[in-house]
Design a protein around this motif. Sequence first.
Motif, PDB file in Angstrom:
ATOM      1  N   PHE A 168       0.960  -1.076   0.069  1.00 49.98           N
ATOM      2  CA  PHE A 168      -0.043  -0.097   0.099  1.00 49.98           C
ATOM      3  C   PHE A 168       0.906   1.331  -0.016  1.00 49.98           C
ATOM      4  CE2 PHE A 168      -2.015  -3.452   2.106  1.00 49.98           C
ATOM      5  CZ  PHE A 168      -3.458  -3.441   1.738  1.00 49.98           C
ATOM      6  N   VAL A 169       0.695   2.191  -0.848  1.00 52.24           N
ATOM      7  CA  VAL A 169       1.594   3.307  -1.137  1.00 52.24           C
ATOM      8  C   VAL A 169       0.561   4.502  -0.846  1.00 52.24           C
ATOM      9  CG1 VAL A 169       3.027   4.681  -2.777  1.00 52.24           C
ATOM     10  CG2 VAL A 169       3.001   2.090  -2.635  1.00 52.24           C
ATOM     11  N   VAL A 170       0.920   5.181  -0.006  1.00 50.60           N
ATOM     12  CA  VAL A 170       0.390   6.548   0.244  1.00 50.60           C
ATOM     13  C   VAL A 170       1.275   7.755   0.057  1.00 50.60           C
ATOM     14  CG1 VAL A 170      -0.547   8.165   2.160  1.00 50.60           C
ATOM     15  CG2 VAL A 170      -1.066   5.598   2.422  1.00 50.60           C
ATOM     16  N   ILE A 171       0.780   8.402  -1.092  1.00 52.87           N
ATOM     17  CA  ILE A 171       1.693   9.709  -1.575  1.00 52.87           C
ATOM     18  C   ILE A 171       1.250  11.048  -1.020  1.00 52.87           C
ATOM     19  CG2 ILE A 171       2.277  11.031  -3.691  1.00 52.87           C
ATOM     20  CD1 ILE A 171       1.419   8.282  -5.067  1.00 52.87           C
ATOM     21  N   GLY A 172       2.286  11.598  -0.331  1.00 53.22           N
ATOM     22  CA  GLY A 172       2.028  12.822   0.388  1.00 53.22           C
ATOM     23  C   GLY A 172       1.878  12.631   1.926  1.00 53.22           C
ATOM     24  N   ALA A 173       2.951  13.266   2.872  1.00 50.52           N
ATOM     25  CA  ALA A 173       3.080  13.118   4.060  1.00 50.52           C
ATOM     26  C   ALA A 173       2.682  14.396   5.082  1.00 50.52           C
ATOM     27  CB  ALA A 173       4.357  12.630   4.394  1.00 50.52           C
ATOM     28  N   GLY A 174       1.435  15.047   4.458  1.00 54.46           N
ATOM     29  CA  GLY A 174       0.611  15.992   5.240  1.00 54.46           C
ATOM     30  C   GLY A 174      -0.076  15.107   6.469  1.00 54.46           C
ATOM     31  N   PRO A 175      -0.824  15.740   7.139  1.00 53.57           N
ATOM     32  CA  PRO A 175      -1.659  15.141   8.050  1.00 53.57           C
ATOM     33  C   PRO A 175      -2.467  14.027   7.550  1.00 53.57           C
ATOM     34  CG  PRO A 175      -1.631  17.433   8.544  1.00 53.57           C
ATOM     35  CD  PRO A 175      -1.044  17.446   7.410  1.00 53.57           C
ATOM     36  N   THR A 176      -3.278  14.273   6.472  1.00 55.58           N
ATOM     37  CA  THR A 176      -4.089  13.024   5.873  1.00 55.58           C
ATOM     38  C   THR A 176      -3.144  11.992   5.379  1.00 55.58           C
ATOM     39  OG1 THR A 176      -5.694  14.698   4.989  1.00 55.58           O
ATOM     40  CG2 THR A 176      -5.615  12.525   3.984  1.00 55.58           C
ATOM     41  N   GLY A 177      -1.983  11.990   4.778  1.00 53.97           N
ATOM     42  CA  GLY A 177      -1.009  10.926   4.406  1.00 53.97           C
ATOM     43  C   GLY A 177      -0.646  10.202   5.640  1.00 53.97           C
TER      44      GLY A 177
END
Length: 430
Positions: A168-177
């Motif tokens: 599983f890849v999540v792109i973007g490490a702001g709060p949502t990511g």
Amino acid sequence: MTNMQDVPSSNTHHLVVVGAGFAGLALVKALRFPGLRITIVDQRNHHLFQPLLYQVATTILPTSDVAWPIRNLFKTRADVTTILGEVVGIDEAARLVRLKEGAPLAYDTLVLATGARHSYFGHDEWEGAAPGLKSLEDATTIRRRVLLAFEKAEVSGSAEERAALLTFVVIGAGPTGVELAGIIAELAQHILPKEFRTIDTRTARVILVEAGPRVLPAFPESLSAYAQAALTRLGVSVQTGEAVTNITDEGVRIGENEIAARTVIWAAGVKASPAAAWLGAEADRAGRVRVGPDLSVPGHPEIFVIGDTASVLNEDGTPVPGIAPAAKQQGRFVAGLLRARLSGKPPPARFRYRHSGNLATIGRSAAVVDFGRIQLKGALAWWFWGIAHIFFLIGTRSRIAVALSWLWSYATGRNSARLITQRDIHRNER
């Protein structure tokens, strides 16, 4: 032909608010005035509490706990009319809001609070493979893909395909990511292992990708470092300093490195609604309308743009962040300004944003909270984060429902909304 009920009479003032997100809702809730009629237009029939949307996507909460029918919210307000419709244009000269279906709406004052969608930075073709998270449809799509990945891995006869399904890849490490990556890792590590027989869900890989140098870039470096360490303890692989260069249904490319992954989630950026195009107004690089100090459109004192679709500057020239507290403050400010105008009093000259802090959760018992001089991390921050979000939920029933869901999940390690429902809107399943 314009419906007669939409034409302002000589003794009424018609306010049209497009968008029932945090900004639009705060405005309408704060504004009552004799002779003022308010019409809310939204392309969905519900207000969405977006800060908890990721918990729908990751099976913690059902959709009904984070969304409420707009009509029901204003059922006791005879001065408020709600219209389900999609705006396609604004005629400033005639003061008309044009809808995709139905007669145009005439207004005396117009407020655009139409929010934002995810931005793929010129690669809109990535959306089908990597949905963002801005709507209930997005959340149920992500939930469906995450749960189906485990189901398909359970019956796959190919070790290579099984590995791709469990990546599983999540792109973007702001709060949502960060929040998405943490909860998916917890799902794999602590919630699902006893439910599958062929696969060990604990072998799943959760990869959080951030083009910048660190996760949670809006937070102080100490809290960012804590968040990354907490994610690592959960089993999340954090990759910073390299951008994604391609996304397909088969996986992602980070720099020159190919990663086979069947579930990719986009949390890397947003773009404003088409409000600037409707108005022919100046916009920033994200498409947000550049508004004046009082949040009105330059040259049009009768038109205001607020929330995520507005580019708002503080007195020192720094941008007001696109977060829920800022949107609510803007809505209340415009409500006060309009009340002053209608009363014949001098309206406030400019909007002043009061920062109320940044919060992000990492899994089930860790979070970071930044109030400037006061910073919290760990379990205490997690409880503070939970209480803050429950406090801001609309309605007593919603607060109780969310609190009970969280307590159940925390005490038992089980999530209450692990249902695979609906089709995948991004892949056009039937």
